[in-house]
Design a protein around this motif. Structure first.
Motif, mmCIF file in Angstrom:
data_model
loop_
_atom_site.group_PDB
_atom_site.id
_atom_site.type_symbol
_atom_site.label_atom_id
_atom_site.label_comp_id
_atom_site.label_asym_id
_atom_site.label_seq_id
_atom_site.Cartn_x
_atom_site.Cartn_y
_atom_site.Cartn_z
ATOM 1 N N VAL A 80 1.442 -5.368 5.857
ATOM 2 C CA VAL A 80 2.301 -6.386 5.242
ATOM 3 C C VAL A 80 3.315 -6.871 6.266
ATOM 4 C CG1 VAL A 80 3.970 -6.866 3.401
ATOM 5 C CG2 VAL A 80 2.012 -5.358 2.963
ATOM 6 N N MET A 81 3.495 -8.191 6.339
ATOM 7 C CA MET A 81 4.448 -8.773 7.275
ATOM 8 C C MET A 81 5.267 -9.843 6.558
ATOM 9 S SD MET A 81 2.436 -11.674 9.441
ATOM 10 C CE MET A 81 2.068 -13.230 8.617
ATOM 11 N N THR A 82 6.307 -10.277 7.212
ATOM 12 C CA THR A 82 7.088 -11.415 6.718
ATOM 13 C C THR A 82 6.500 -12.686 7.314
ATOM 14 O OG1 THR A 82 9.099 -10.077 6.622
ATOM 15 C CG2 THR A 82 9.376 -12.468 6.582
ATOM 16 N N PRO A 83 6.081 -13.635 6.491
ATOM 17 C CA PRO A 83 5.468 -14.857 7.037
ATOM 18 C C PRO A 83 6.458 -15.683 7.851
ATOM 19 C CG PRO A 83 5.828 -15.073 4.675
ATOM 20 C CD PRO A 83 6.134 -13.658 5.011
ATOM 21 N N VAL A 85 8.545 -18.990 9.223
ATOM 22 C CA VAL A 85 9.260 -20.075 8.546
ATOM 23 C C VAL A 85 8.384 -21.323 8.475
ATOM 24 C CG1 VAL A 85 11.280 -21.577 8.652
ATOM 25 C CG2 VAL A 85 11.482 -19.170 9.318
ATOM 26 N N GLU A 86 7.586 -21.551 9.541
ATOM 27 C CA GLU A 86 6.719 -22.727 9.582
ATOM 28 C C GLU A 86 5.597 -22.650 8.552
ATOM 29 O OE1 GLU A 86 8.871 -22.119 13.246
ATOM 30 O OE2 GLU A 86 7.412 -20.835 12.230
ATOM 31 N N CYS A 87 5.086 -21.443 8.287
ATOM 32 C CA CYS A 87 3.974 -21.261 7.335
ATOM 33 C C CYS A 87 4.331 -20.150 6.354
ATOM 34 C CB CYS A 87 2.687 -20.925 8.075
ATOM 35 S SG CYS A 87 2.201 -22.146 9.317
ATOM 36 N N PRO A 88 5.246 -20.410 5.417
ATOM 37 C CA PRO A 88 5.738 -19.356 4.525
ATOM 38 C C PRO A 88 4.714 -18.841 3.520
ATOM 39 C CG PRO A 88 6.573 -21.492 3.852
ATOM 40 C CD PRO A 88 5.884 -21.703 5.160
ATOM 41 N N ASP A 89 3.626 -19.613 3.321
ATOM 42 C CA ASP A 89 2.615 -19.194 2.350
ATOM 43 C C ASP A 89 1.296 -18.806 3.016
ATOM 44 O OD1 ASP A 89 2.035 -21.716 3.228
ATOM 45 O OD2 ASP A 89 1.435 -22.501 1.267
ATOM 46 N N GLU A 90 1.373 -18.384 4.271
ATOM 47 C CA GLU A 90 0.166 -18.000 5.001
ATOM 48 C C GLU A 90 0.324 -16.628 5.660
ATOM 49 O OE1 GLU A 90 -0.965 -20.893 7.873
ATOM 50 O OE2 GLU A 90 -1.405 -22.466 6.398
ATOM 51 N N GLY A 91 -0.788 -15.896 5.694
ATOM 52 C CA GLY A 91 -0.826 -14.655 6.452
ATOM 53 C C GLY A 91 -1.247 -14.943 7.887
ATOM 54 N N SER A 92 -1.673 -13.898 8.587
ATOM 55 C CA SER A 92 -2.026 -14.083 9.990
ATOM 56 C C SER A 92 -3.136 -13.119 10.392
ATOM 57 C CB SER A 92 -0.798 -13.869 10.877
ATOM 58 O OG SER A 92 -1.066 -14.252 12.200
ATOM 59 N N CYS A 139 -1.591 -14.580 1.597
ATOM 60 C CA CYS A 139 -0.199 -14.607 1.124
ATOM 61 C C CYS A 139 -0.029 -13.678 -0.076
ATOM 62 C CB CYS A 139 0.192 -16.039 0.745
ATOM 63 S SG CYS A 139 1.897 -16.194 0.160
ATOM 64 N N LEU A 140 1.057 -12.923 -0.104
ATOM 65 C CA LEU A 140 1.382 -12.051 -1.235
ATOM 66 C C LEU A 140 2.506 -12.646 -2.071
ATOM 67 C CD1 LEU A 140 1.198 -8.603 0.585
ATOM 68 C CD2 LEU A 140 -0.252 -9.330 -1.330
ATOM 69 N N VAL A 141 3.647 -12.869 -1.462
ATOM 70 C CA VAL A 141 4.798 -13.506 -2.118
ATOM 71 C C VAL A 141 5.299 -14.594 -1.171
ATOM 72 C CG1 VAL A 141 7.103 -13.204 -3.071
ATOM 73 C CG2 VAL A 141 5.424 -11.355 -3.281
ATOM 74 N N GLY A 142 5.205 -15.847 -1.603
ATOM 75 C CA GLY A 142 5.547 -16.972 -0.745
ATOM 76 C C GLY A 142 6.903 -16.822 -0.067
ATOM 77 N N GLY A 143 6.908 -16.923 1.257
ATOM 78 C CA GLY A 143 8.137 -16.840 2.019
ATOM 79 C C GLY A 143 8.678 -15.436 2.219
ATOM 80 N N LYS A 144 8.072 -14.456 1.555
ATOM 81 C CA LYS A 144 8.594 -13.086 1.628
ATOM 82 C C LYS A 144 7.599 -12.084 2.212
ATOM 83 C CE LYS A 144 11.889 -13.486 -2.213
ATOM 84 N NZ LYS A 144 12.308 -12.920 -3.515
ATOM 85 N N TRP A 147 -0.164 -10.840 4.352
ATOM 86 C CA TRP A 147 -0.972 -9.869 5.082
ATOM 87 C C TRP A 147 -1.139 -10.264 6.544
ATOM 88 C CZ3 TRP A 147 -1.675 -5.288 3.253
ATOM 89 C CH2 TRP A 147 -1.858 -5.062 1.886
ATOM 90 N N MET A 148 -1.047 -9.288 7.407
ATOM 91 C CA MET A 148 -1.454 -9.421 8.803
ATOM 92 C C MET A 148 -2.727 -8.605 8.964
ATOM 93 S SD MET A 148 -1.279 -10.206 12.054
ATOM 94 C CE MET A 148 0.341 -10.695 12.679
ATOM 95 N N ALA A 149 -3.813 -9.272 9.349
ATOM 96 C CA ALA A 149 -5.091 -8.586 9.558
ATOM 97 C C ALA A 149 -5.255 -8.297 11.051
ATOM 98 C CB ALA A 149 -6.240 -9.437 9.046
ATOM 99 N N TYR A 150 -5.216 -7.027 11.415
ATOM 100 C CA TYR A 150 -5.425 -6.620 12.804
ATOM 101 C C TYR A 150 -6.900 -6.266 12.997
ATOM 102 C CZ TYR A 150 -0.352 -6.265 13.381
ATOM 103 O OH TYR A 150 0.997 -6.540 13.457
#
Length: 302
Positions: A80-83, A85-92, A139-144, A147-150
Motif C-alpha cells: 500500500v502506498m500514498t498515490p 498528487v498528479e494521479c490521486p486515483d491511480e496505483g503504480s 486505487c483503494l481510497v482516492g487520494g489516500k 496499490w504499488m505492484a513490485y
C-alpha cells in the motif's frame, strides 16, 4: 567393424563441433541454405514454451516461464502506498529485471549485466503502453491509498530471446495475481487483513475478498534475427551473438502492434522484412495466448 564405425562417428562429431566453435557464422549459414537451424527448427519456428503459475508461494502473483532453455521467474508483491498528487486515483507498478551470474557465463559476479537495465525499461514501457493494466484498478481510497505492484523478474538461464521470455513471465504473473484484502484501521491507515479476520468479521475490509486484477490487452512479443535474406524467429544466445540485426515485435492479444524495437544494426532496405516479422509475431502471439490459457486452466484444476 562396429567399433571402427563408432570411432569414425565420434571423430566426425568432434570435427563438426570444432568447426562450429571456430567458424560459427559459416556453420549456421550452412544450415540456413537448407532452411533449417542447428537445433532442427524451421527458420520461422519458436522453441518449445512452458508456463507454470504460482511458482513462488510467498508472492501475491508469480510465474515460471521457459522458452527453450531460457528461463524466467517472475514474482509480484503488493504494498500500500500514498498515490501521487498528479494521479490521486491511480496505483503504480515498479518492474526490476535481474540477471544473476547463474544465468550465463557472460555475467560476472559483482557487476550488473548491461542488458538488465535495458530490459527493465523495455518491460515497463511495454506493459504500461499496451494498456494491459488500468492503474485506476489499483486505487483503494482516492487520494489516500493505492496499490504499488513490485514485479521482480529473475533470469535463471539466458539462452536468447530474454525480453520475450521475461514479458511472458510478467503477463503470466499478473494473470495469477491475487490482490490482498485490506481494511481501514482506527488511525485511518490502510492495513493488510488476514483471511481469518475477514471470516470472523473482526474488521470491515476496504475490499471484501482477494480479487483478480482485471487485465485488458495482453502483450506478447517475438524477437527475430535478420541475416542476409533470412528471418530467424526466437533466436538462441548463439544466434544472437553472431548475427547483428535484431528486431522485437510486440503485439497485444487483439494482434494490434504495441511496439517495434530494433537496437542498432544496419538500416533495413525493405519494409517487407518488417511486415514478415509482424506476420510471424501474430502467429506467435496466438501460440503464447494458448500456452497462457492452458496454464490458467491447470491452475484452476489444482
Amino acid at each position: 567393424m562396429a567399433a571402427a564405425n563408432g570411432s569414425s562417428d565420434l571423430s566426425s562429431e568432434m570435427e563438426v563441433d570444432a568447426f562450429r566453435r571456430l567458424f560459427p557464422l559459416r556453420y549456421h549459414e550452412h544450415h540456413l541454405l537448407k532452411s533449417v537451424r542447428p537445433d532442427a527448427r524451421k527458420l520461422g519456428s519458436a522453441r518449445d514454451t512452458t508456463l507454470a503459475l504460482g511458482a513462488v508461494a510467498s508472492a501475491d502473483g508469480s510465474a515460471l516461464a521457459k522458452i527453450g532453455s531460457t528461463t524466467m521467474l517472475a514474482a509480484i508483491k503488493m504494498e500500500v502506498m500514498t498515490p501521487t498528487v498528479e494521479c490521486p486515483d491511480e496505483g503504480s507498478i515498479a518492474i526490476e529485471f535481474h540477471m544473476p551470474p547463474i544465468c550465463s557465463p557472460l555475467v560476472r559476479p559483482g557487476r550488473p549485466a548491461e542488458a538488465a537495465s535495458v530490459i527493465s525499461k523495455q518491460l515497463s514501457d511495454t506493459i504500461l503502453s499496451s494498456g494491459m493494466i488500468d492503474l485506476k484498478e489499483l486505487c483503494l481510497v482516492g487520494g489516500k491509498a493505492a496499490w504499488m505492484a513490485y514485479l521482480d523478474i529473475y533470469c535463471l538461464d539466458a539462452d536468447g530471446a530474454l525480453f520475450d521470455t521475461a514479458l511472458l513471465s510478467a503477463v503470466a504473473a499478473f494473470s495469477h495475481l491475487n490482490i490482498p484484502v485490506v481494511s481501514l484501521n482506527d488511525d485511518g491507515r490502510i492495513v493488510l487483513v488476514s483471511e481469518d479476520t475477514v471470516r470472523l468479521k473482526l474488521e470491515k475490509p476496504v475490499n471484501t475478498e482477494k480479487r483478480k486484477l482485471k487485465l485488458n490487452a495482453l502483450p506478447f512479443s517475438l524477437t527475430c534475427i535478420l541475416h542476409k535474406n533470412y528471418i530467424l524467429a526466437d533466436p538462441t544466445a548463439e544466434e544472437e551473438s553472431i548475427m547483428e540485426t535484431i528486431v522485437t515485435v510486440v503485439l497485444d492479444s487483439s494482434y494490434q502492434l504495441v511496439s517495434l524495437n530494433k537496437p542498432g544494426g544496419p538500416v533495413l532496405s525493405h519494409t517487407s522484412v518488417i511486415q514478415d516479422c509482424i506476420a510471424l509475431a501474430r502467429r506467435r502471439a496466438k501460440e503464447l495466448q494458448g500456452v497462457l490459457n492452458e496454464a490458467i486452466s491447470d491452475m484452476e484444476v489444482d
